[in-house]
Write a protein that holds these residues in place. Structure first.
Motif, PDB file in Angstrom:
ATOM      1  N   LEU A  50       0.824  -1.211   0.000  1.00  0.00           N
ATOM      2  CA  LEU A  50       0.000   0.000   0.000  1.00  0.00           C
ATOM      3  C   LEU A  50       0.853   1.254   0.000  1.00  0.00           C
ATOM      4  O   LEU A  50       0.628   2.185  -0.793  1.00  0.00           O
ATOM      5  N   THR A  51       1.848   1.295   0.876  1.00  0.00           N
ATOM      6  CA  THR A  51       2.692   2.496   0.959  1.00  0.00           C
ATOM      7  C   THR A  51       3.550   2.666  -0.290  1.00  0.00           C
ATOM      8  O   THR A  51       3.763   3.790  -0.747  1.00  0.00           O
ATOM      9  N   SER A  52       4.010   1.573  -0.860  1.00  0.00           N
ATOM     10  CA  SER A  52       4.836   1.661  -2.071  1.00  0.00           C
ATOM     11  C   SER A  52       4.021   2.206  -3.246  1.00  0.00           C
ATOM     12  O   SER A  52       4.500   3.059  -4.012  1.00  0.00           O
ATOM     13  N   VAL A  53       2.781   1.720  -3.363  1.00  0.00           N
ATOM     14  CA  VAL A  53       1.914   2.207  -4.438  1.00  0.00           C
ATOM     15  C   VAL A  53       1.622   3.691  -4.249  1.00  0.00           C
ATOM     16  O   VAL A  53       1.646   4.470  -5.209  1.00  0.00           O
ATOM     17  N   LEU A  58       2.556   9.494  -5.443  1.00  0.00           N
ATOM     18  CA  LEU A  58       3.047  10.821  -5.097  1.00  0.00           C
ATOM     19  C   LEU A  58       4.103  11.297  -6.090  1.00  0.00           C
ATOM     20  O   LEU A  58       4.102  12.462  -6.513  1.00  0.00           O
ATOM     21  N   TYR A  59       4.993  10.411  -6.463  1.00  0.00           N
ATOM     22  CA  TYR A  59       6.054  10.761  -7.402  1.00  0.00           C
ATOM     23  C   TYR A  59       5.466  11.183  -8.751  1.00  0.00           C
ATOM     24  O   TYR A  59       5.879  12.193  -9.325  1.00  0.00           O
ATOM     25  N   LEU A  60       4.498  10.417  -9.217  1.00  0.00           N
ATOM     26  CA  LEU A  60       3.906  10.701 -10.525  1.00  0.00           C
ATOM     27  C   LEU A  60       2.978  11.920 -10.482  1.00  0.00           C
ATOM     28  O   LEU A  60       2.804  12.610 -11.494  1.00  0.00           O
ATOM     29  N   ASP A  61       2.407  12.181  -9.323  1.00  0.00           N
ATOM     30  CA  ASP A  61       1.368  13.214  -9.205  1.00  0.00           C
ATOM     31  C   ASP A  61       1.864  14.477  -8.507  1.00  0.00           C
ATOM     32  O   ASP A  61       1.080  15.377  -8.229  1.00  0.00           O
ATOM     33  N   TRP A  62       3.148  14.557  -8.238  1.00  0.00           N
ATOM     34  CA  TRP A  62       3.697  15.619  -7.387  1.00  0.00           C
ATOM     35  C   TRP A  62       3.385  17.023  -7.899  1.00  0.00           C
ATOM     36  O   TRP A  62       3.168  17.958  -7.118  1.00  0.00           O
ATOM     37  N   GLU A  63       3.367  17.206  -9.205  1.00  0.00           N
ATOM     38  CA  GLU A  63       3.199  18.545  -9.777  1.00  0.00           C
ATOM     39  C   GLU A  63       1.738  18.935  -9.973  1.00  0.00           C
ATOM     40  O   GLU A  63       1.460  20.080 -10.341  1.00  0.00           O
ATOM     41  N   THR A  64       0.806  18.025  -9.721  1.00  0.00           N
ATOM     42  CA  THR A  64      -0.608  18.328  -9.975  1.00  0.00           C
ATOM     43  C   THR A  64      -1.115  19.551  -9.219  1.00  0.00           C
ATOM     44  O   THR A  64      -1.854  20.364  -9.793  1.00  0.00           O
ATOM     45  N   PRO A  65      -0.745  19.764  -7.938  1.00  0.00           N
ATOM     46  CA  PRO A  65      -1.223  20.974  -7.248  1.00  0.00           C
ATOM     47  C   PRO A  65      -0.757  22.276  -7.891  1.00  0.00           C
ATOM     48  O   PRO A  65      -1.332  23.336  -7.646  1.00  0.00           O
ATOM     49  N   GLN A  66       0.284  22.201  -8.712  1.00  0.00           N
ATOM     50  CA  GLN A  66       0.770  23.383  -9.419  1.00  0.00           C
ATOM     51  C   GLN A  66       0.283  23.420 -10.861  1.00  0.00           C
ATOM     52  O   GLN A  66       0.651  24.314 -11.619  1.00  0.00           O
ATOM     53  N   ALA A  67      -0.533  22.449 -11.234  1.00  0.00           N
ATOM     54  CA  ALA A  67      -1.025  22.363 -12.607  1.00  0.00           C
ATOM     55  C   ALA A  67      -2.554  22.309 -12.640  1.00  0.00           C
ATOM     56  O   ALA A  67      -3.154  21.538 -13.383  1.00  0.00           O
TER      57      ALA A  67
END
Length: 335
Positions: A50-53, A58-67
């Protein structure tokens, strides 16, 4: 201190309103910490898959709050937000039409302790923003820090919150078809320390970054004044220069978030607690200031537009203050 308890026969609707506001205060003050704690607990309990997924996510979605974030209309339409709005109540007041083919930077004033008016008007669908300003999509910008909290970031984005970083604001204003409104609480966290009932001090004289972005993107500026925002909580006296204020200022600069010592009422009693008072909030959206796009604005152009914005904000306040109980002799103080 003698406690004043709430009557037993209070209507159910009012109890639900209080519960809705209490969960919002909890979300604002403690939910992020609880989410971080939950994530650490999952790690300690060795829920590796669960934590790894989620870390990969998070890595793939990190920039979404700025996009532009990832809003969810289902969350924005939760019934709890209707009770939240009705508690104060919160009202959104329109003074003029806004062209949906333009992008806007809307400056929200004042910050208050917990910016209840900004949340109620721009992160829920219960005060009529879509009906009053058809074709416009509001994005409320908050400190980037909050989007580093696991799980909490997903909840924050679902209601339409996005990062307050320069790249985030620029992204919102980059829609060539228009229709986007970047809502920025201009005074920032620092202004929360001045959020005393009756206080009209706005931290704005040195806040000119939003003006520069508006010029670069050609986004029109719209002042917003939320009457009643500073009346929701009492705050421990902290005049500038006092020991408490110096400590608060240092913590704010160090952590990026303000630490006002506030109180209001409780859930079952009216004497002490962190539930805001039932005070009406009238959020008045002013007239737009036209901005011509300038790729490299000069300091003189920034100063000129900033002063024009200050004048428009002052005029908006003076025009409406009498309707919302502000004495005639009181006026805004810019610092």
């Amino acid at each position: 201190m003698k406690l004043e308890f709430a009557p037993i026969n209070i209507p159910l609707a009012r109890r639900l309103q209080t519960a809705a506001v209490f969960q919002w205060v909890f979300s604002f003050l403690l939910l992020a910490q609880c989410c971080v704690g939950l994530f650490l607990l999952l790690v300690l309990c060795r829920f590796w898959l669960l934590t790894s997924v989620y870390v990969l996510w998070l890595y793939l979605d990190w920039e979404t709050p700025q996009a532009g974030g990832r809003r969810c209309e289902w969350v924005r339409n939760w019934t709890v937000w209707r009770f939240f709005k009705d508690y104060f109540p919160i009202r959104l007041v329109k003074t003029t039409d806004l062209d949906p083919q333009q992008n806007y930077i809307m400056g929200f004033h004042p910050h208050g302790v917990l910016v209840a008016g900004a949340f109620g008007n721009f992160c829920t669908n219960y005060t009529g923003f879509k009906e009053l300003f058809p074709g416009l999509t509001p994005y409320l910008h908050i400190l980037p820090f909050w989007f580093r909290c696991p799980f909490f970031r997903e909840y924050a984005m679902s209601v339409g919150l996005v990062s307050a970083s320069k790249s985030s604001v620029t992204h919102v204003l980059s829609n060539e078809r228009g229709g986007n409104a970047a809502i920025i609480v201009i005074g920032g966290a620092e202004e929360a320390l001045d959020a005393h009932p009756g206080n009209l001090t706005l931290n704005i004289l040195k806040r000119k970054g939003f003006v520069k972005v508006a010029l670069k993107r050609g986004a029109h500026l719209v002042p917003i004044f939320s009457f009643g925002e500073n009346e929701l909580f009492e705050q421990v006296s902290n005049p500038k220069g006092s020991l408490l204020r110096r400590v608060q200022d240092k913590l704010q600069k160090l952590m990026g978030v303000a630490m006002p010592l506030f109180h209001a009422r409780g859930i079952f009693q009216y004497s002490f607690g962190v539930v805001p008072y039932r005070m009406p909030i009238h959020t008045v959206v002013g007239r737009p200031i036209s901005v011509v796009q300038t790729s490299n604005p000069t300091q003189e152009e920034i100063e000129l537009l900033h002063q024009k914005y200050l004048n428009a904000l002052q005029d908006l306040f003076e025009e409406h203050k009498g309707k919302y109980g502000i004495p005639e002799h009181k006026t805004l103080i810019f610092t």
